[in-house]
Design an enzyme around this catalytic site. Structure first.
Site, PDB file in Angstrom:
ATOM      1  N   CYS A   1       1.006  -1.287   0.116  1.00  0.00           N
ATOM      2  CA  CYS A   1      -0.143  -0.096  -0.084  1.00  0.00           C
ATOM      3  C   CYS A   1       0.815   1.122   0.113  1.00  0.00           C
ATOM      4  O   CYS A   1       2.021   1.212  -0.410  1.00  0.00           O
ATOM      5  CB  CYS A   1      -1.037  -0.006   1.071  1.00  0.00           C
ATOM      6  SG  CYS A   1      -0.240   0.142   2.869  1.00  0.00           S
TER       7      CYS A   1
ATOM      8  N   HIS B   1      -4.556   9.318   4.946  1.00  0.00           N
ATOM      9  CA  HIS B   1      -4.810   7.961   5.197  1.00  0.00           C
ATOM     10  C   HIS B   1      -6.419   7.771   5.662  1.00  0.00           C
ATOM     11  O   HIS B   1      -6.482   7.959   6.876  1.00  0.00           O
ATOM     12  CB  HIS B   1      -3.925   7.078   5.858  1.00  0.00           C
ATOM     13  CG  HIS B   1      -4.042   5.793   5.676  1.00  0.00           C
ATOM     14  ND1 HIS B   1      -4.889   5.051   6.161  1.00  0.00           N
ATOM     15  CD2 HIS B   1      -2.993   4.792   4.998  1.00  0.00           C
ATOM     16  CE1 HIS B   1      -4.692   3.899   5.851  1.00  0.00           C
ATOM     17  NE2 HIS B   1      -3.545   3.615   5.033  1.00  0.00           N
TER      18      HIS B   1
END
Length: 621
Positions: free
Chosen positions: A26, A543
């Site tokens: 990620c 995030h």
């Protein structure tokens, strides 16, 4: 490979290749699917240089690397021999400018091919040394056999290129190699009077070339995709390979072969024009001075096709290989200067190690381990490398073999050209000594850590002393909601501050907005993370949620793309946070400054509730 040692260590400590079922990434971490987690040595892995932390939970076995994880992952999957992927198996590729995509392709294609090229180049250097000293004669069987290695590598270069770029272009590596082997066969390579389907073919030499096969494999990849879409699946195995070959060969012979040769000739003519107009010295000087910047941009291998083209056309390279060697020695000299200047034993060990590595022709440890952190070595290399390159250019130094570094110096005496060798040795010494002296004089800048040891700043004192600093930057809230301190985030990578200082917000609305004016640097394919960089270089990671990468973009509607310019308060994404909650995910929006160490302090707000335009984080420069 820049991260080869790191990846080898990671593979070993997670239980070896046989224990890795899959690995994706990620924004900041590698996520392993391990067959047996008990084989992983987590505590040892946490202490590895280059690993920020290791998190093992129900989601995955996660090795936190940082924002350069995509580069580490690319090399890792190559070493494992598995298909590269992100957390989303259907991850959309980032759009690239065509020119950048082309440069990336050429650079990435050349990387694995460099190994046999280096071997053949160094062998040529040693053979030159042996013939000069009388150990071997060029007519001896031993010389002929060893020299055949060098000749074979370059003659069959299209085959190596085909294997290297096939997977990147979605073509079968084996069909690509078969096509390349056909092109260099005695029935086609350099043969005049050929025709196909009654159409005359131009006489083309494919051996030693690289552009025609890259174009051919690119076409093969698109043709493969087309056939897979329209040919029934039960016929793929039998019909597709033969269709690919009988279509690609004539197209290559009629179109890509001539185009590739024209491009190669055009590149040669362009640089010849530059050399005739300005002199080769200016190109050699500039490349030797600025090669470290190209390495940082991932374009360090792009000079290889240009050098190959020169050697094929002229019998020697007048620019790039000599400049690369000079630059490498300047990097080694700069690190030696820092080694002599350093007082701390840990610094001496770092500078000494990376200096020796650069001396052997591997500069990435120095550039990524010291240059980026201290910056001043770049200036030292520009001075030393520029002076060495200037001398080499003025003396018309020629590189007769595809080789660089100290071990390749004997090849500069090929064809009994001893003055060429002497001039190259002098150029290398100028670069090494010039960079070492420059780095020693420029000195080692104090790090923020050292400054903070002398003076500790609280929020009040830092802002009161704002006049002492260049400026401060305030980040506005990315969403309405309840503020959460980073230490309370239920994600170890963020809560420990390993990825930078910042803050968390439990959102009360679906909108996520930009906290600053800046440029969107990355939007992860699963839409759960967005990177923004300000004009001052502040790198911000937003995030959305914890472990929401597993949702593969479900519940996320991101409306910005990499390269977009955004204003503070501009909408970045809308998120169905109720849907996230129903799936059992933590909805906290985490905002961190990933290059925190570049600044004096990063101070999170202390409000309990946030509305849009509230101050969220203050960065003190």
């Amino acid at each position: 490979m820049i991260y080869q040692n790191l990846n080898e260590t990671i593979i070993q400590l997670v239980g070896g290749k046989e224990n890795i079922q899959a690995v994706v990434h990620c924004m900041t971490r590698l996520r392993f699917t391990l067959k047996d987690r008990s084989k992983a040595k987590t505590e040892e892995l946490k202490n590895v240089d280059g690993v920020i932390d290791v998190v093992s939970n129900n989601v995955a076995y996660q090795v936190i690397i940082g924002t350069h994880v995509n580069e580490v992952h690319a090399e890792l999957v190559s070493m494992l021999g598995i298909n590269p992927t992100t957390d989303s198996s259907q991850a959309a590729k980032e759009k690239k400018h065509p020119l950048k995509a082309m440069l990336d392709l050429v650079s990435e294609t050349m990387t694995p091919v460099i190994e046999p090229i280096i071997a053949s180049g160094l062998l040529a250097g040693f053979l030159s040394l042996f013939t000069i000293t009388g150990v071997l004669s060029e007519e001896s069987p031993t010389y002929i056999l060893l020299n055949s290695i060098r000749e074979a590598v370059f003659f069959f270069l299209p085959i190596l290129i085909a294997m290297s770029c096939a997977k990147r272009l979605k073509a079968s590596p084996y069909l690509a190699v078969a096509l390349a082997a056909t092109l260099v066969s005695t029935s086609i390579n350099g043969v005049a009077g050929l025709s196909i389907f009654g159409i005359s073919l131009p006489q083309t030499t494919y051996a030693n070339s690289f552009i025609p096969i890259i174009l051919a494999v690119w076409f093969m990849g698109h043709l493969t995709t087309f056939l897979n879409k329209y040919i029934p699946k039960f016929l793929h195995y039998f019909l597709n390979p033969v269709l690919i070959m009988v279509i690609c060969l004539p197209v290559t012979l009629l179109l890509f072969g001539p185009i590739g040769i024209w491009i190669g000739d055009g590149i040669g003519l362009l640089f010849k024009l530059l050399m005739d107009t300005f002199g080769s010295w200016i190109v050699v000087m500039l490349y030797a001075a600025f090669q470290p910047f190209l390495i940082m941009l991932g374009a360090g291998n792009f000079m290889m096709p240009l050098a190959l083209n020169f050697v094929n056309e002229m019998g020697y390279d007048p620019i790039f290989l000599a400049a690369a060697t000079i630059s490498d020695l300047a990097v080694a000299g700069a690190m030696l200067g820092y080694f002599l200047r350093a007082k701390e034993s840990k610094q001496k060990q770092l500078f000494g190690t990376v200096s020796f590595s650069a001396l052997m022709g591997v500069t990435e440890p120095a550039i990524y381990g010291a240059f980026i952190k201290y910056r001043r070595p770049f200036i030292a290399v520009m001075i030393g490398g520029g002076l060495g390159g200037l001398f080499a250019g003025l003396m018309n130094v020629k590189t007769y073999s595809i080789v660089w570094g100290l071990m390749g110096l004997p090849s500069y005496a090929q064809n009994q050209d001893f003055s060429n060798l002497i001039f190259m040795v002098i150029a290398v010494l100028i670069a090494f000594i010039g960079a070492a002296v420059s780095a020693y004089i420029l000195g080692i800048p104090e790090t923020n850590t050292a400054k903070n040891e002398e003076e500790t700043f609280s929020e009040e004192t830092a802002l009161e002393k704002e006049g002492t600093f260049a400026k401060k930057l305030t980040l506005q809230s990315v969403a309405k909601g309840e503020l959460v301190q980073l230490a309370d985030i239920k994600d170890q990578a963020f809560s420990t501050g390993a990825l930078g200082k910042g803050i968390g917000i439990i959102p009360s609305t679906s909108e996520v907005v930009s906290p600053v004016d800046g440029e969107v640097t990355v939007v992860f394919p699963t839409k759960h993370a967005i990177g923004i960089q300000t004009k001052d270089g502040v790198e911000i990671l937003i995030h959305i949620g914890v472990d929401t990468v597993e949702l593969d973009g479900t519940y996320f509607d991101t409306i910005v793309q990499p390269g977009d310019k955004v204003k503070s308060g501009q909408l970045l994404a809308t998120v169905d946070f109720d849907g996230l909650k129903k799936e059992g995910y933590d909805t906290t929006i985490i905002v961190v400054i990933t290059n925190t160490t570049d600044y004096l302090d990063v101070i999170p707000a202390i409000h309990e509730k946030l509305v849009l335009n509230d101050e969220m984080v203050t960065i003190v420069f």
